[in-house]
Design a protein around this motif. Structure first.
Motif, PDB file in Angstrom:
ATOM      1  N   LYS A  27       0.610  -1.160  -0.304  1.00 35.02           N
ATOM      2  CA  LYS A  27       0.101   0.232  -0.573  1.00 35.02           C
ATOM      3  C   LYS A  27       0.971   1.352  -0.347  1.00 35.02           C
ATOM      4  O   LYS A  27       0.500   2.424  -0.442  1.00 35.02           O
ATOM      5  CB  LYS A  27      -1.047   0.013   1.539  1.00 35.02           C
ATOM      6  CG  LYS A  27      -2.229  -1.373   1.196  1.00 35.02           C
ATOM      7  CD  LYS A  27      -2.949  -0.847   2.538  1.00 35.02           C
ATOM      8  CE  LYS A  27      -4.123  -2.084   2.257  1.00 35.02           C
ATOM      9  NZ  LYS A  27      -4.319  -1.846   3.470  1.00 35.02           N
ATOM     10  N   ALA A  28       2.047   1.049   0.980  1.00 35.99           N
ATOM     11  CA  ALA A  28       2.791   2.234   1.142  1.00 35.99           C
ATOM     12  C   ALA A  28       3.708   2.161  -0.362  1.00 35.99           C
ATOM     13  O   ALA A  28       3.523   4.116  -0.983  1.00 35.99           O
ATOM     14  CB  ALA A  28       4.229   2.027   1.983  1.00 35.99           C
ATOM     15  N   ILE A  29       3.777   1.477  -1.484  1.00 36.95           N
ATOM     16  CA  ILE A  29       4.340   1.934  -2.576  1.00 36.95           C
ATOM     17  C   ILE A  29       2.840   2.335  -3.859  1.00 36.95           C
ATOM     18  O   ILE A  29       3.426   3.216  -4.199  1.00 36.95           O
ATOM     19  CB  ILE A  29       4.870   0.548  -3.143  1.00 36.95           C
ATOM     20  CG1 ILE A  29       5.920  -0.196  -2.131  1.00 36.95           C
ATOM     21  CG2 ILE A  29       5.334   0.676  -4.392  1.00 36.95           C
ATOM     22  CD1 ILE A  29       6.415  -0.904  -2.634  1.00 36.95           C
ATOM     23  N   THR A  30       2.319   1.596  -3.551  1.00 39.10           N
ATOM     24  CA  THR A  30       1.252   2.296  -4.560  1.00 39.10           C
ATOM     25  C   THR A  30       0.734   3.617  -3.991  1.00 39.10           C
ATOM     26  O   THR A  30       0.507   4.076  -4.639  1.00 39.10           O
ATOM     27  CB  THR A  30      -0.786   1.406  -4.245  1.00 39.10           C
ATOM     28  OG1 THR A  30      -0.140  -0.063  -4.447  1.00 39.10           O
ATOM     29  CG2 THR A  30      -0.761   1.866  -4.664  1.00 39.10           C
ATOM     30  N   ARG A  31       0.777   4.442  -3.201  1.00 36.76           N
ATOM     31  CA  ARG A  31       0.902   5.723  -2.660  1.00 36.76           C
ATOM     32  C   ARG A  31       1.561   7.241  -3.099  1.00 36.76           C
ATOM     33  O   ARG A  31       1.119   8.199  -3.660  1.00 36.76           O
ATOM     34  CB  ARG A  31       0.245   5.658  -0.557  1.00 36.76           C
ATOM     35  CG  ARG A  31      -0.846   5.662  -0.120  1.00 36.76           C
ATOM     36  CD  ARG A  31      -1.055   6.051   1.106  1.00 36.76           C
ATOM     37  NE  ARG A  31       0.314   5.304   1.877  1.00 36.76           N
ATOM     38  CZ  ARG A  31      -0.167   4.537   2.885  1.00 36.76           C
ATOM     39  NH1 ARG A  31      -0.965   3.399   2.598  1.00 36.76           N
ATOM     40  NH2 ARG A  31       1.075   4.065   3.504  1.00 36.76           N
ATOM     41  N   VAL A  32       2.647   6.593  -3.350  1.00 33.43           N
ATOM     42  CA  VAL A  32       3.694   6.622  -4.437  1.00 33.43           C
ATOM     43  C   VAL A  32       3.761   6.898  -5.421  1.00 33.43           C
ATOM     44  O   VAL A  32       4.191   7.551  -6.373  1.00 33.43           O
ATOM     45  CB  VAL A  32       5.053   6.494  -3.321  1.00 33.43           C
ATOM     46  CG1 VAL A  32       4.555   7.081  -1.584  1.00 33.43           C
ATOM     47  CG2 VAL A  32       5.845   5.485  -3.708  1.00 33.43           C
ATOM     48  N   GLY A  33       2.880   6.279  -6.135  1.00 35.06           N
ATOM     49  CA  GLY A  33       2.188   6.012  -7.363  1.00 35.06           C
ATOM     50  C   GLY A  33       2.938   4.950  -8.374  1.00 35.06           C
ATOM     51  O   GLY A  33       2.779   5.150  -9.548  1.00 35.06           O
ATOM     52  N   TYR A  34       3.860   4.136  -7.491  1.00 33.52           N
ATOM     53  CA  TYR A  34       3.805   2.680  -8.532  1.00 33.52           C
ATOM     54  C   TYR A  34       2.823   1.102  -8.338  1.00 33.52           C
ATOM     55  O   TYR A  34       3.196   0.936  -7.108  1.00 33.52           O
ATOM     56  CB  TYR A  34       5.453   2.995  -7.672  1.00 33.52           C
ATOM     57  CG  TYR A  34       6.044   4.126  -8.008  1.00 33.52           C
ATOM     58  CD1 TYR A  34       7.050   3.882  -9.475  1.00 33.52           C
ATOM     59  CD2 TYR A  34       6.494   4.759  -6.911  1.00 33.52           C
ATOM     60  CE1 TYR A  34       7.175   5.135  -9.611  1.00 33.52           C
ATOM     61  CE2 TYR A  34       7.142   5.722  -7.696  1.00 33.52           C
ATOM     62  CZ  TYR A  34       7.936   5.809  -8.744  1.00 33.52           C
ATOM     63  OH  TYR A  34       8.144   7.007  -8.793  1.00 33.52           O
ATOM     64  N   GLU A  35       2.778   0.517  -9.277  1.00 35.59           N
ATOM     65  CA  GLU A  35       2.370  -0.459  -9.379  1.00 35.59           C
ATOM     66  C   GLU A  35       2.994  -1.540  -8.634  1.00 35.59           C
ATOM     67  O   GLU A  35       4.340  -2.189  -9.100  1.00 35.59           O
ATOM     68  CB  GLU A  35       1.764  -1.040 -10.956  1.00 35.59           C
ATOM     69  CG  GLU A  35       0.820  -2.052 -10.450  1.00 35.59           C
ATOM     70  CD  GLU A  35       0.173  -2.481 -12.151  1.00 35.59           C
ATOM     71  OE1 GLU A  35      -0.089  -3.484 -12.139  1.00 35.59           O
ATOM     72  OE2 GLU A  35       0.695  -1.739 -13.286  1.00 35.59           O
ATOM     73  N   VAL A  36       2.237  -2.460  -8.138  1.00 33.05           N
ATOM     74  CA  VAL A  36       3.370  -3.751  -7.706  1.00 33.05           C
ATOM     75  C   VAL A  36       2.709  -5.283  -7.927  1.00 33.05           C
ATOM     76  O   VAL A  36       1.257  -5.104  -8.177  1.00 33.05           O
ATOM     77  CB  VAL A  36       2.940  -3.894  -6.327  1.00 33.05           C
ATOM     78  CG1 VAL A  36       3.179  -5.177  -5.194  1.00 33.05           C
ATOM     79  CG2 VAL A  36       3.544  -2.547  -4.454  1.00 33.05           C
ATOM     80  N   LYS A  37       3.553  -5.533  -9.088  1.00 35.54           N
ATOM     81  CA  LYS A  37       3.447  -7.125  -9.628  1.00 35.54           C
ATOM     82  C   LYS A  37       2.950  -8.263  -9.326  1.00 35.54           C
ATOM     83  O   LYS A  37       2.091  -8.914  -9.158  1.00 35.54           O
ATOM     84  CB  LYS A  37       4.107  -6.813 -11.398  1.00 35.54           C
ATOM     85  CG  LYS A  37       4.076  -5.698 -11.423  1.00 35.54           C
ATOM     86  CD  LYS A  37       2.977  -5.854 -13.030  1.00 35.54           C
ATOM     87  CE  LYS A  37       3.655  -4.587 -13.767  1.00 35.54           C
ATOM     88  NZ  LYS A  37       2.627  -4.849 -15.179  1.00 35.54           N
ATOM     89  N   LYS A  38       4.312  -8.774  -8.155  1.00 37.25           N
ATOM     90  CA  LYS A  38       4.382  -9.478  -7.064  1.00 37.25           C
ATOM     91  C   LYS A  38       4.895  -9.229  -6.345  1.00 37.25           C
ATOM     92  O   LYS A  38       6.401  -8.813  -6.311  1.00 37.25           O
ATOM     93  CB  LYS A  38       4.678 -10.713  -8.351  1.00 37.25           C
ATOM     94  CG  LYS A  38       4.487 -12.145  -7.893  1.00 37.25           C
ATOM     95  CD  LYS A  38       4.941 -13.000  -9.187  1.00 37.25           C
ATOM     96  CE  LYS A  38       6.678 -13.690  -8.815  1.00 37.25           C
ATOM     97  NZ  LYS A  38       6.992 -14.095 -10.238  1.00 37.25           N
ATOM     98  N   SER A  39       4.379 -10.488  -4.933  1.00 35.99           N
ATOM     99  CA  SER A  39       5.620  -9.750  -3.704  1.00 35.99           C
ATOM    100  C   SER A  39       6.127 -10.736  -3.319  1.00 35.99           C
ATOM    101  O   SER A  39       4.330 -12.632  -3.704  1.00 35.99           O
ATOM    102  CB  SER A  39       4.782  -8.993  -2.507  1.00 35.99           C
ATOM    103  OG  SER A  39       4.330  -8.500  -2.412  1.00 35.99           O
ATOM    104  N   ARG A  40       6.685 -11.685  -2.967  1.00 36.31           N
ATOM    105  CA  ARG A  40       7.649 -13.029  -2.701  1.00 36.31           C
ATOM    106  C   ARG A  40       8.047 -13.048  -0.876  1.00 36.31           C
ATOM    107  O   ARG A  40       8.874 -11.877  -0.834  1.00 36.31           O
ATOM    108  CB  ARG A  40       8.226 -13.852  -3.257  1.00 36.31           C
ATOM    109  CG  ARG A  40       8.153 -14.901  -2.867  1.00 36.31           C
ATOM    110  CD  ARG A  40       9.323 -15.910  -4.473  1.00 36.31           C
ATOM    111  NE  ARG A  40      10.647 -15.257  -4.425  1.00 36.31           N
ATOM    112  CZ  ARG A  40      11.211 -14.534  -5.333  1.00 36.31           C
ATOM    113  NH1 ARG A  40      11.090 -14.822  -6.075  1.00 36.31           N
ATOM    114  NH2 ARG A  40      12.704 -14.291  -5.496  1.00 36.31           N
ATOM    115  N   VAL A  41       7.245 -13.520  -0.319  1.00 39.51           N
ATOM    116  CA  VAL A  41       8.008 -13.583   1.151  1.00 39.51           C
ATOM    117  C   VAL A  41       8.522 -15.047   1.143  1.00 39.51           C
ATOM    118  O   VAL A  41       8.350 -15.563   1.211  1.00 39.51           O
ATOM    119  CB  VAL A  41       6.675 -12.610   2.401  1.00 39.51           C
ATOM    120  CG1 VAL A  41       7.446 -12.759   3.342  1.00 39.51           C
ATOM    121  CG2 VAL A  41       6.178 -11.529   2.154  1.00 39.51           C
ATOM    122  N   LYS A  42       9.969 -14.863   2.338  1.00 34.86           N
ATOM    123  CA  LYS A  42      10.673 -16.023   2.854  1.00 34.86           C
ATOM    124  C   LYS A  42      10.864 -16.200   3.944  1.00 34.86           C
ATOM    125  O   LYS A  42      10.887 -14.739   4.809  1.00 34.86           O
ATOM    126  CB  LYS A  42      11.589 -16.235   1.958  1.00 34.86           C
ATOM    127  CG  LYS A  42      11.951 -16.087   0.987  1.00 34.86           C
ATOM    128  CD  LYS A  42      13.192 -15.959  -0.341  1.00 34.86           C
ATOM    129  CE  LYS A  42      13.248 -16.650  -1.115  1.00 34.86           C
ATOM    130  NZ  LYS A  42      14.818 -16.480  -1.879  1.00 34.86           N
TER     131      LYS A  42
END
Length: 75
Positions: free
Chosen positions: A60-75
């Protein structure tokens, strides 16, 4: 501590990296020295404390500054 990799929309300029880094620095629970935005691969890598912040909050923080999140991966 968890590690995350987020694939972003294609970054078009170096100032994009600075905006994303700035958004990350304002978040509690992010291990600041691990934040790495790669311009060439449009990827963000960082470590975070799952008890303090969720991957969804980071997205959400990244989206708020105007960038689209394509995919996230957590290890």
């Amino acid at each position: 501590m968890k590690s995350a990799t987020i694939n972003l929309e294609t970054l078009t300029c170096p100032s994009c990296m600075l905006k994303i880094e700035g958004a990350m620095k304002g978040l509690d629970g992010i291990e600041q020295d691990t934040v790495n935005v790669s311009f060439n691969s449009s990827r963000l890598r960082f470590d975070f404390d799952e008890d303090k912040i969720s991957i969804e909050e980071v997205e959400k923080a990244i989206t708020r500054v105007g960038y689209e999140v394509k995919k996230s991966r957590v290890k």
